[in-house]
Scaffold this motif. Structure first.
Motif, PDB file in Angstrom:
ATOM      1  N   ASP A 172       0.811  -1.213   0.000  1.00 58.51           N
ATOM      2  CA  ASP A 172       0.000   0.000   0.000  1.00 58.51           C
ATOM      3  C   ASP A 172       0.849   1.269   0.000  1.00 58.51           C
ATOM      4  OD1 ASP A 172      -2.298  -1.443  -0.060  1.00 58.51           O
ATOM      5  OD2 ASP A 172      -2.606  -1.417   2.111  1.00 58.51           O
ATOM      6  N   VAL A 173       2.095   1.168   0.457  1.00 55.69           N
ATOM      7  CA  VAL A 173       2.969   2.339   0.510  1.00 55.69           C
ATOM      8  C   VAL A 173       3.464   2.643  -0.893  1.00 55.69           C
ATOM      9  CG1 VAL A 173       5.087   3.300   1.485  1.00 55.69           C
ATOM     10  CG2 VAL A 173       3.674   1.767   2.852  1.00 55.69           C
ATOM     11  N   PRO A 174       3.258   3.866  -1.394  1.00 55.35           N
ATOM     12  CA  PRO A 174       3.741   4.208  -2.740  1.00 55.35           C
ATOM     13  C   PRO A 174       5.238   3.986  -2.855  1.00 55.35           C
ATOM     14  CG  PRO A 174       2.256   5.898  -1.907  1.00 55.35           C
ATOM     15  CD  PRO A 174       2.529   4.971  -0.758  1.00 55.35           C
ATOM     16  N   GLU A 179      12.615   6.974  -6.750  1.00 58.02           N
ATOM     17  CA  GLU A 179      12.229   5.712  -6.111  1.00 58.02           C
ATOM     18  C   GLU A 179      12.460   5.841  -4.614  1.00 58.02           C
ATOM     19  OE1 GLU A 179      13.258   0.905  -6.139  1.00 58.02           O
ATOM     20  OE2 GLU A 179      14.429   2.307  -7.360  1.00 58.02           O
ATOM     21  N   LEU A 180      11.460   5.497  -3.821  1.00 56.31           N
ATOM     22  CA  LEU A 180      11.550   5.627  -2.362  1.00 56.31           C
ATOM     23  C   LEU A 180      12.067   4.335  -1.743  1.00 56.31           C
ATOM     24  CD1 LEU A 180       8.118   7.406  -1.782  1.00 56.31           C
ATOM     25  CD2 LEU A 180      10.369   8.460  -2.033  1.00 56.31           C
ATOM     26  N   PHE A 181      12.978   4.476  -0.785  1.00 55.58           N
ATOM     27  CA  PHE A 181      13.565   3.319  -0.117  1.00 55.58           C
ATOM     28  C   PHE A 181      12.677   2.913   1.066  1.00 55.58           C
ATOM     29  CE2 PHE A 181      18.033   4.871  -1.523  1.00 55.58           C
ATOM     30  CZ  PHE A 181      17.754   4.458  -2.819  1.00 55.58           C
ATOM     31  N   LYS A 182      11.603   2.192   0.751  1.00 59.44           N
ATOM     32  CA  LYS A 182      10.635   1.810   1.786  1.00 59.44           C
ATOM     33  C   LYS A 182      11.223   0.841   2.801  1.00 59.44           C
ATOM     34  CE  LYS A 182       7.645   0.341  -1.264  1.00 59.44           C
ATOM     35  NZ  LYS A 182       6.380  -0.213  -1.817  1.00 59.44           N
ATOM     36  N   VAL A 189      10.331   7.695   4.938  1.00 54.09           N
ATOM     37  CA  VAL A 189       9.460   7.571   3.764  1.00 54.09           C
ATOM     38  C   VAL A 189       8.009   7.825   4.159  1.00 54.09           C
ATOM     39  CG1 VAL A 189       8.520   5.945   2.072  1.00 54.09           C
ATOM     40  CG2 VAL A 189      10.982   6.058   2.452  1.00 54.09           C
ATOM     41  N   ASP A 190       7.574   7.255   5.276  1.00 55.08           N
ATOM     42  CA  ASP A 190       6.202   7.481   5.750  1.00 55.08           C
ATOM     43  C   ASP A 190       5.961   8.971   6.020  1.00 55.08           C
ATOM     44  OD1 ASP A 190       5.638   4.811   5.573  1.00 55.08           O
ATOM     45  OD2 ASP A 190       5.918   4.401   7.708  1.00 55.08           O
ATOM     46  N   GLU A 191       6.943   9.619   6.625  1.00 50.66           N
ATOM     47  CA  GLU A 191       6.815  11.052   6.925  1.00 50.66           C
ATOM     48  C   GLU A 191       6.744  11.861   5.639  1.00 50.66           C
ATOM     49  OE1 GLU A 191       9.210  14.480   9.526  1.00 50.66           O
ATOM     50  OE2 GLU A 191       9.980  12.431   9.383  1.00 50.66           O
ATOM     51  N   LEU A 230       3.526  14.105   4.215  1.00 48.17           N
ATOM     52  CA  LEU A 230       3.640  15.526   3.859  1.00 48.17           C
ATOM     53  C   LEU A 230       3.212  15.757   2.411  1.00 48.17           C
ATOM     54  CD1 LEU A 230       7.019  16.448   5.586  1.00 48.17           C
ATOM     55  CD2 LEU A 230       4.725  17.100   6.314  1.00 48.17           C
ATOM     56  N   CYS A 231       3.549  14.814   1.530  1.00 47.23           N
ATOM     57  CA  CYS A 231       3.120  14.937   0.129  1.00 47.23           C
ATOM     58  C   CYS A 231       1.603  14.940   0.020  1.00 47.23           C
ATOM     59  CB  CYS A 231       3.705  13.800  -0.705  1.00 47.23           C
ATOM     60  SG  CYS A 231       5.476  13.903  -0.984  1.00 47.23           S
ATOM     61  N   GLN A 232       0.967  14.044   0.773  1.00 43.30           N
ATOM     62  CA  GLN A 232      -0.496  13.953   0.740  1.00 43.30           C
ATOM     63  C   GLN A 232      -1.156  15.203   1.313  1.00 43.30           C
ATOM     64  OE1 GLN A 232      -0.962  10.255   2.865  1.00 43.30           O
ATOM     65  NE2 GLN A 232      -0.901   9.006   1.001  1.00 43.30           N
TER      66      GLN A 232
END
Length: 236
Positions: free
Chosen positions: A76-78, A93-96, A103-105, A109-111
């Protein structure tokens, strides 16, 4: 001594008892007992075998369900962020896995639209471009020293990190102080300065174009260059 006549011998032999014969009923009963014992042992073995398998399957199913839940949560995490800048699009590319909290933070903030209209307020060639409001990596004088140092750096050295890495400054962050840094060259002390949580996979030429803009003595762009918005994607 009188001889016994053959007929008398024959009659005596007939009178002797022969070996005791087992009746058919006894044989059948013994066979039934053996069959019942074998059936009981087999049923007992089958019962405990099925019970053990059932418990194993339940544990495996629970483990699979838990893993599926975790995998679904991670899915679910982009996985990517697209920065729409005034110079073009930069896909990161995000390093989940390695930086989940940052990344969650960042995604949160993007949302919330935090990065809409945020300017690139520091641009140092062969170092980084920075978007944000705080000083970040240091005061103006520190930026000037870094800029002179990295402009003169021999880039043939075996440095630790590659260019086009996305990071944010270490230390306490909040909604107003989250900064974005994109490296434009290998940085030897990157881990000492930034938390890396992504890498540019498309739009390197846009980063380089931003890097080439004219700046003042404090490495501030003379013309406004910023992020229009950031969109999140699962795949690219």
């Amino acid at each position: 001594m009188a001889r016994i006549k053959p007929q008398a011998l024959l009659q005596q032999s007939k009178k002797k008892k022969g070996p005791t014969r087992i009746s058919v009923t006894t044989i059948i009963l013994c066979n039934l007992v053996v069959v019942l014992i074998v059936f009981f042992l087999f049923s007992t073995y089958r019962h405990w075998s099925q019970r053990s398998r059932f418990q194993t399957d339940n544990q495996f199913s629970a483990s699979e369900d838990g893993n599926a839940f975790m995998d679904a949560k991670k899915a679910d995490v982009p996985g990517y962020a697209v920065l729409n800048t005034s110079k073009g699009f930069v896909t990161v590319e995000l390093f989940k896995e390695s930086s989940p909290e940052v990344v969650d933070e960042f995604i949160d903030l993007c949302q919330k639209g935090h990065f809409k209209g945020v300017l690139f307020n520091r641009v140092i060639k062969h170092y980084v471009i920075q978007a944000g409001t705080a000083q970040g990596l240091g005061a103006t004088e520190d930026w000037t020293l870094r800029g002179k140092h990295y402009n003169q750096l021999d880039m043939s050295l075996n440095l630790k990190h590659e260019a086009f890495m996305l990071g944010t400054s270490k230390g306490k962050r909040n909604d107003k102080g989250f900064e974005l840094f994109i490296t434009t060259a290998p940085i030897p002390n990157l881990n000492e300065q930034l938390i890396v949580f992504g890498q540019v996979v498309k739009g390197e030429e846009v980063v380089q174009e931003i890097e080439e803009v004219d700046t003042d003595e404090n490495y501030r762009p003379k013309s406004s260059i910023g992020i229009i918005n950031v969109s999140l994607r699962q795949k690219i």
